[in-house]
Write a protein that holds these residues in place. Structure first.
Motif, PDB file in Angstrom:
ATOM      1  N   GLU A  46       0.780  -1.184  -0.209  1.00 36.01           N
ATOM      2  CA  GLU A  46      -0.080   0.074  -0.054  1.00 36.01           C
ATOM      3  C   GLU A  46       0.777   1.201  -0.099  1.00 36.01           C
ATOM      4  O   GLU A  46       0.630   2.111  -0.714  1.00 36.01           O
ATOM      5  N   PHE A  47       2.093   1.303   0.902  1.00 38.80           N
ATOM      6  CA  PHE A  47       2.920   2.255   0.909  1.00 38.80           C
ATOM      7  C   PHE A  47       3.678   2.700  -0.533  1.00 38.80           C
ATOM      8  O   PHE A  47       3.715   3.880  -1.024  1.00 38.80           O
ATOM      9  N   GLU A  48       3.983   1.599  -1.234  1.00 36.13           N
ATOM     10  CA  GLU A  48       4.703   1.759  -2.492  1.00 36.13           C
ATOM     11  C   GLU A  48       3.772   2.231  -3.344  1.00 36.13           C
ATOM     12  O   GLU A  48       4.188   3.210  -4.355  1.00 36.13           O
ATOM     13  N   VAL A  78      10.668   1.558  -4.545  1.00 35.33           N
ATOM     14  CA  VAL A  78      10.395   2.222  -3.311  1.00 35.33           C
ATOM     15  C   VAL A  78      10.737   1.221  -2.015  1.00 35.33           C
ATOM     16  O   VAL A  78      10.414   0.137  -1.881  1.00 35.33           O
ATOM     17  N   LYS A  79      11.473   1.883  -1.175  1.00 32.05           N
ATOM     18  CA  LYS A  79      12.164   1.015   0.189  1.00 32.05           C
ATOM     19  C   LYS A  79      11.509   1.804   1.198  1.00 32.05           C
ATOM     20  O   LYS A  79      11.911   2.853   1.517  1.00 32.05           O
ATOM     21  N   PHE A 138      14.558   5.323 -10.849  1.00 32.02           N
ATOM     22  CA  PHE A 138      14.649   6.187  -9.436  1.00 32.02           C
ATOM     23  C   PHE A 138      14.407   5.048  -8.246  1.00 32.02           C
ATOM     24  O   PHE A 138      13.880   4.008  -8.225  1.00 32.02           O
ATOM     25  N   ILE A 139      15.269   5.339  -7.182  1.00 32.79           N
ATOM     26  CA  ILE A 139      14.994   4.603  -5.793  1.00 32.79           C
ATOM     27  C   ILE A 139      14.745   5.629  -4.845  1.00 32.79           C
ATOM     28  O   ILE A 139      15.320   6.544  -4.698  1.00 32.79           O
ATOM     29  N   ILE A 140      13.361   5.169  -4.318  1.00 35.34           N
ATOM     30  CA  ILE A 140      12.898   6.147  -3.287  1.00 35.34           C
ATOM     31  C   ILE A 140      12.753   5.491  -1.962  1.00 35.34           C
ATOM     32  O   ILE A 140      12.592   4.363  -1.715  1.00 35.34           O
TER      33      ILE A 140
END
Length: 509
Positions: A308-310, A343-344, A382-384
């Protein structure tokens, strides 16, 4: 906000929020903007957002005030459906200018449906050298000639005798009812069709169930008439100056969708507590809703489900999330140009191993696009994350310099602002037999605005008995037995923290 923008309490400047709402998407607008009295008592909550709004609208005279309001009403006209209506609540200070310079010019003087007089008849006004001002004006304008209107009834002071009216044989017009001998028939009734003078009392100290402590709080009866009259179940009702939340509370009860906006943190939080309180009614099922704050609660973000966060962060970043379940191959979404996003949501800084895996994933995702971006020196991915280790930062720099592979590291704080909520500590002291004193202390990165108390906490939802407490101190006398107490502190960003305790109250022998 283009999709799923209803049932939301939004903290922010209503002009900016209105500009983000789609054209012709709202059925009914009620607004009770600050009156043009230019008095400091209009600063009700006293928080920073409200003070900014006060200074903004009263930076000049009446022309400045009208200009401030007009640009907002113009946006309201844009978002109203063609069958929609607007009800603008004002008093004698600027009602003439509002009607002529704003509503007539934007909605057209021919779309004025009614000038409603709210006669509250019980306002005390001391010894003055003029007649007491005991009414407000509510201008009702429709957007077009084809508008929603549901005729309403109200109770009379006493039963009256009226001619009975029925449709004629052709169902073409209403006529007087007559018996078989041609004699006019009468009925007795204690109702009458609602007219444009509404005799509704202001809220009184005795109205404890409805009162929330908001000085200019409007009675629910007033909003109920407007909402029933100019909308239907399932329609969207908007209040851009939500104040104490009366409009959205009534709209929710009447099964309408709604939007509430205010620049005051306290207005939004008090309205939120009021909506939570509505859930106590088992026979009145409440719709789910969301509170939108400019600053997000870091603890809630970290507690959000990973997938959900990603999806949420990719959307906030302006990308297209990968909403498929199961393994995503290391790709959580793409930009609108196809660039991969990962996304991490780790508590620890994102490290070098994530970069190595991501490089494999983005090349596998679209080899042609990866090669093109690499050749042209464009961003390949992109890495978030919340934080990044030194080794991944160095590795990203080396990739760019040696292999012309550009990987952009994006901090979540640069996409959405977040902060830690207040840390609250609750203590209790027995004052006398069955009576206790409670004190709440709160630590916050910003100043605490107010406290709210739930003196009969059910260990699940917070239901405020005391909505606004500036000091964080309460005293109460209990019956014998176990009692659960909870306190919530709200800071100037609208973030809240809670502490709770259990006390075992025993009568002294």
């Amino acid at each position: 906000m283009v999709q799923n923008f209803t049932n939301r309490l939004i903290l922010g400047d209503n002009l900016a929020v209105l500009q983000s709402i789609p054209d012709r998407s709202v059925d009914l607008i009620y607004l009770d903007p600050p009156f043009f009295s230019n008095r400091t008592y209009e600063v009700i909550w006293g928080d920073d957002g409200e003070k900014r709004s006060f200074e903004d609208r009263f930076a000049g005279g009446i022309d400045h005030y009208i200009s401030w309001l007009k640009i907002r009403v113009r946006q309201m006209h844009r978002i109203l459906k063609d069958t929609g209506s607007i009800f603008l609540h004002c008093d004698w200070h600027a009602n003439a200018e509002i009607k002529v310079d704003i509503l007539n010019k934007i909605f057209g003087r021919n779309n004025l449906r009614n000038e409603i007089i709210w006669y509250y008849y019980n306002k005390f006004q001391g010894n003055i050298n003029k007649l007491a001002a005991n009414h407000d004006v509510i201008f009702w304008y429709s957007k077009s000639k084809n508008f929603i209107f549901n005729k309403q009834k109200e109770k009379r002071d006493e039963v009256v005798k009226q001619i009975k009216r029925v449709w004629d044989k052709d169902n073409s017009k209403i006529v007087n009812a007559k018996d078989e001998y041609g004699k006019i028939q009468y009925i007795e009734t204690d109702e009458k069709t609602l007219d444009d003078v509404w005799r509704i009392s202001m809220l009184q100290p005795a109205d404890k169930k409805e009162r929330i402590g908001y000085p200019t709080q409007k009675p629910e009866t007033l909003l109920e008439r407007i909402i029933k009259m100019a909308s239907n179940e399932g329609d969207v009702v908007l209040d851009p100056f939500v104040g104490g939340g009366t409009t959205i509370a009534v709209a929710d009860r009447l099964k309408r969708k709604w939007i509430g906006i205010d620049q005051s943190v306290m207005a939004i939080k008090v309205s939120d507590l009021r909506m939570q309180k509505r859930q106590d009614d088992l026979f009145d099922k409440q719709q789910p809703y969301e509170v939108i704050l400019p600053t997000f609660d870091l603890q809630k973000l970290k507690a959000t489900d990973g997938k959900e966060f990603e999806i949420w962060i990719v959307d906030k970043f302006g990308g297209v999330p990968n909403e498929k379940g199961g393994k995503d191959g290391g790709i959580d979404g793409h930009t609108h140009y196809g660039t991969p996003i990962q996304v991490k949501k780790w508590k620890k800084p994102v490290g070098r191993d994530t970069l190595d895996a991501f490089l494999t994933a983005i090349e596998r995702d679209d080899k042609t696009l990866f090669a093109k971006h690499k050749k042209e020196g464009q961003i390949c991915g992109f890495i978030i994350g919340f934080d990044f280790s030194k080794d991944i930062i160095n590795a990203v720099a080396q990739l760019k310099n040696k292999e012309n592979i550009i990987i952009e590291l994006k901090y979540i704080k640069d996409i959405i602002p977040y902060d830690n909520p207040p840390k609250v500590t609750l203590t209790a002291k027995e004052l006398e037999d069955l009576k206790y004193k409670f004190e709440a202390n709160a630590e916050s990165e910003t100043e605490i605005d107010f406290f709210s108390w739930d003196m009969s906490h059910n260990e699940k939802e917070f239901r405020a008995d005391v909505v606004m407490d500036k000091k964080g101190v309460q005293e109460k006398k209990f019956t014998e037995g176990e009692h659960h107490i909870a306190v919530q502190a709200v800071d100037k960003k609208g973030l809240s923290g809670t502490d709770k305790m259990k006390i075992d109250v025993q009568r002294k022998k």
